[in-house]
Design a protein around this motif. Structure first.
Motif, short mmCIF file in Angstrom:
data_model
loop_
_atom_site.label_atom_id
_atom_site.label_comp_id
_atom_site.label_asym_id
_atom_site.label_seq_id
_atom_site.Cartn_x
_atom_site.Cartn_y
_atom_site.Cartn_z
N UNK A 1 0.83 -1.21 0.00
CA UNK A 1 0.00 0.00 0.00
C UNK A 1 0.86 1.25 0.00
N UNK A 2 1.92 1.26 0.79
CA UNK A 2 2.77 2.44 0.86
C UNK A 2 3.46 2.70 -0.48
N UNK A 3 4.00 1.66 -1.09
CA UNK A 3 4.68 1.83 -2.37
C UNK A 3 3.71 2.22 -3.47
N UNK A 4 2.46 1.78 -3.36
CA UNK A 4 1.45 2.12 -4.36
C UNK A 4 0.81 3.47 -4.09
N UNK A 5 1.17 4.11 -2.99
CA UNK A 5 0.58 5.40 -2.67
C UNK A 5 -0.84 5.31 -2.15
N UNK A 6 -1.21 4.16 -1.56
CA UNK A 6 -2.58 3.96 -1.07
C UNK A 6 -2.61 4.07 0.45
#
Length: 707
Positions: free
Chosen positions: A364-369
């Motif tokens: 989620x963090x790497x995907x910007x979510x």
């Protein structure tokens, strides 16, 4: 509510440590207790008498069925419940039990048994359904000297009917300590071999023998015993699904994958919704490198859900565990959104599913979510184990995920020392760097021996450019983390007297001018609690070579572990200039960003634009000094992510392109294709699709591929 017309019948020997738990679990649920004691030397009999039991002293003749049947014939109630001392009823209610016992067409009930395995109760378990609740009928007896069962005698009665009752029994006898204490394996094997001498073709005994070898990890022996049984066991036997599962897995574990696949296929033709069989077969195919068929098998297992009423099962089969494995498969297929969905589904079944959180958080963090992560955290936080909360705090700090961190800060599972630091962060965020350290200094006065706070103060001093203060706090920090002195040396002494201010670079002239206010998150909670499990294992300490261009030797050894520790502190504190100095003055062979915790890579993209521009410039300079080929495919992909965040097409030299192409990684192939599209769009605006690509997720995939 009247007490059910039910007799509890047990056989016991030296079970004082368990008996009270068992008997108390059925208090008010049984009208009488009959215990056949086979020679206890402890106070088992006294405990039984305290609960009003009628105790029979019977000789032990090496036959469990015979001993149980002696106890059954002493029962005076209409129904009989059979338990062992290391078992306990769980959540039974008298009104439910009375209703079940009133069913006229039912002779007995299969009960769900939860067998705890491993070191502690409440953790991993396997389940099966055993007929232990039945009418008091002289035709209903146990059969088998070991692994005895009563179901066969009920089915032999004209019209004999066994239903299922959702009355769980928790079994503690398969825990490691109990197996060692009772030496059950040795005892069981002796009884089975003795019985097989009298009946060498007995299918139940051969099944029991194969199961004993299986449970001991003797998979070759188990497979040799169980495989022939598949041709002889009647199709209606309740243990046939378990034989298929154990046989297939034993074949796989003993290096016979082709035979295992054949057994899996045959078993699924008979039991197409057997979730453990579906998941185990998927595991075999994944070992062979297949992805599409395991995807379909796992999807069917999730559609089947919890099938423990029909088949033997284990922790999370068809629910949390299967969803977790499905997420791993989806990520390998580069279906990132779907992977996140399945990990969220697994967490929905088990809010404290640490393995699922460990994957869901960085994805989620790497995907910007961040919003998705925050929402799920808010719904499940109260059910988290303390260690999970402790690991998520450094992830939020490294990623500069402020909204998520605000939710995490309220976690009651966090230690008081962590909560105290998180409480002062808002005050620090409102102040300029020069004065923001005051709240931390106040905390230090109350608890002077806190290395994490010294680390925060050192990083904050680096951010403010105060060399004297940085040296002061380093002196305190070095007592606990001496290797940080080498990092400090590279920042302050090898950069011409201190970190240089951020500035735009010629390489990125024309990049978006949006300026972000530097984050002022201070403190490395990971260092505070030694909970940075997301980081790769640190490299062993090593001294940099003095013959590498532009990289003078430090005064003391510089290890990646210390670099990682310091880089997290600097990034969390927003000490961007110091972080650039550290990067500039350290050889890329040692300072590999992709070996840092994955959430920190998102933090890089949250940095001010001038920082990201200079970061790319340093990366390119390092590439020119040490050769065009990237230190790793993941490192080049990270560079591409940072360059793209500056509105630039990443540079791809021929050698680097060749290295990516030869890696054979799906992530590298996607990246190369997207790079060509970016070049086309740059040369001919509007000529190529401008679909969004998450470079950071490709970094994650490359790291999983070992690139």
């Amino acid at each position: 509510m009247s007490i059910p017309d039910l007799s509890l019948c047990m056989i016991v020997k030296n079970e004082a440590r368990h008996l009270e738990r068992c008997l108390s679990s059925v208090a008010g649920l049984v009208a009488e207790i009959i215990i056949a004691d086979t020679g206890s030397a402890d106070n088992s009999v006294e405990i039984a008498l305290e609960y009003g039991a009628r105790v029979l002293n019977i000789p032990w003749e090496g036959n469990f069925a015979k001993a149980r049947n002696l106890a059954l014939r002493q029962a005076s109630c209409s129904w009989i419940l059979v338990l062992d001392a290391d078992e306990a009823a769980s959540g039974w209610r008298a009104e439910v039990l009375n209703k079940l016992l009133g069913e006229q067409q039912v002779h007995g009930y299969f009960l769900p048994f939860i067998h705890y395995v491993g070191k502690a109760a409440g953790g991993e378990y396997v389940t099966d359904n055993v007929c232990r609740l039945f009418r008091n009928d002289e035709r209903i007896v146990f059969q088998g000297s070991i692994h005895e069962e009563a179901a066969s005698s009920i089915w032999a009665i004209p019209g004999g009917n066994i239903a299922y009752a959702a009355l769980p029994i928790r079994h503690y006898g398969y825990l490691d300590a109990e197996l060692r204490r009772k030496d059950k394996t040795s005892r069981n094997l002796q009884l089975i071999h003795a019985a097989l001498q009298l009946d060498p073709a007995s299918i139940p005994l051969l099944y029991a023998l194969g199961t004993e070898h299986y449970q001991q990890g003797e998979y070759g022996a188990a497979a040799d015993i169980l495989l022939p049984l598949l041709k002889t066991v009647p199709s209606g036997s309740g243990y046939l699904p378990d034989i298929y599962l154990k046989t297939a897995y034993a074949l796989q574990a003993s290096g016979r994958p082709e035979e295992a696949g054949t057994v899996f296929e045959a078993g699924l033709r008979l039991f197409p919704d057997f979730t453990d069989l579906l998941e185990s077969y998927a595991g075999l195919l994944l070992e062979k490198g297949d992805l599409e068929k395991p995807y379909r098998l796992l999807k069917k297992a999730l559609q089947s859900g919890d099938t423990s009423q029909r088949y033997p099962s284990s922790t999370g089969s068809g629910t949390s565990r299967t969803g977790f494995v499905m997420g791993l498969v989806c990520e390998k297929l580069l279906r990132y959104e779907e992977a996140a969905d399945y990990w969220e589904q697994a967490i929905g079944y088990d809010p404290g599913h640490t393995a699922a959180w460990n994957e869901f958080v960085p994805l989620c963090l790497l995907a910007g979510e961040e919003q998705r992560l925050t929402a799920l955290t808010r719904r499940t936080l109260q059910a988290w184990p303390p260690a999970l909360a402790g690991r998520c705090v450094p992830a939020a700090l490294n990623a500069h995920a402020h909204e998520w961190l605000a939710v995490l800060s309220s976690a009651p599972q966090l230690p008081a020392s962590v909560q105290a630091i998180l409480q002062v962060l808002p005050e620090m965020l409102r102040q300029p760097a020069e004065s923001a350290a005051a709240p931390l200094e106040r905390l230090l006065r109350d608890a002077p021996d806190q290395p994490p706070i010294h680390g925060y103060l050192w990083a904050w001093s680096c951010r403010s450019g105060n060399a004297a203060a940085a040296g002061k706090w380093l002196a305190h920090l070095a007592a606990f983390r001496p290797g940080v002195a080498a990092v400090h040396h590279r920042i302050w002494e090898e950069s011409g007297g201190g970190p240089q201010p951020l500035r735009s670079t010629a390489e990125h002239r024309g990049a978006p001018a949006a300026q972000q206010r530097p984050s002022e998150h201070a403190g490395d909670i990971a260092a505070m609690q030694h909970l940075s499990e997301h980081a790769d294992k640190p490299a062993p300490a090593q001294r940099l070579s003095t013959d590498q261009p532009g990289d003078p030797a430090p005064a003391q050894p510089l290890s990646f572990s210390d670099l990682s520790y310091a880089a997290q502190l600097l990034l969390q504190a927003g000490a961007w200039s110091s972080l650039l100095s550290l990067y500039r003055n350290t050889a890329p062979s040692l300072f590999q960003w992709c070996r840092l915790p994955q959430p920190l890579l998102r933090g890089l993209l949250q940095a001010p634009a001038p920082f990201r521009e200079q970061w790319c410039s340093i990366h390119r300079n390092h590439a020119q000094q040490y050769g065009n080929a990237p230190a790793s495919a993941a490192e080049w992909l990270l560079y591409a992510a940072v360059a793209a965040s500056c509105g630039r097409v990443p540079c791809l030299d021929p050698a680097a392109e060749n290295a990516l192409r030869q890696s054979g990684s799906a992530a590298a192939a996607v990246a190369l294709s997207c790079h060509k599209l970016l070049l086309a769009e740059e040369a001919f605006p509007g000529s190529a699709p401008s679909g969004r690509i998450s470079w950071l997720l490709l970094v994650r995939t490359a790291l999983r591929d070992g690139l």
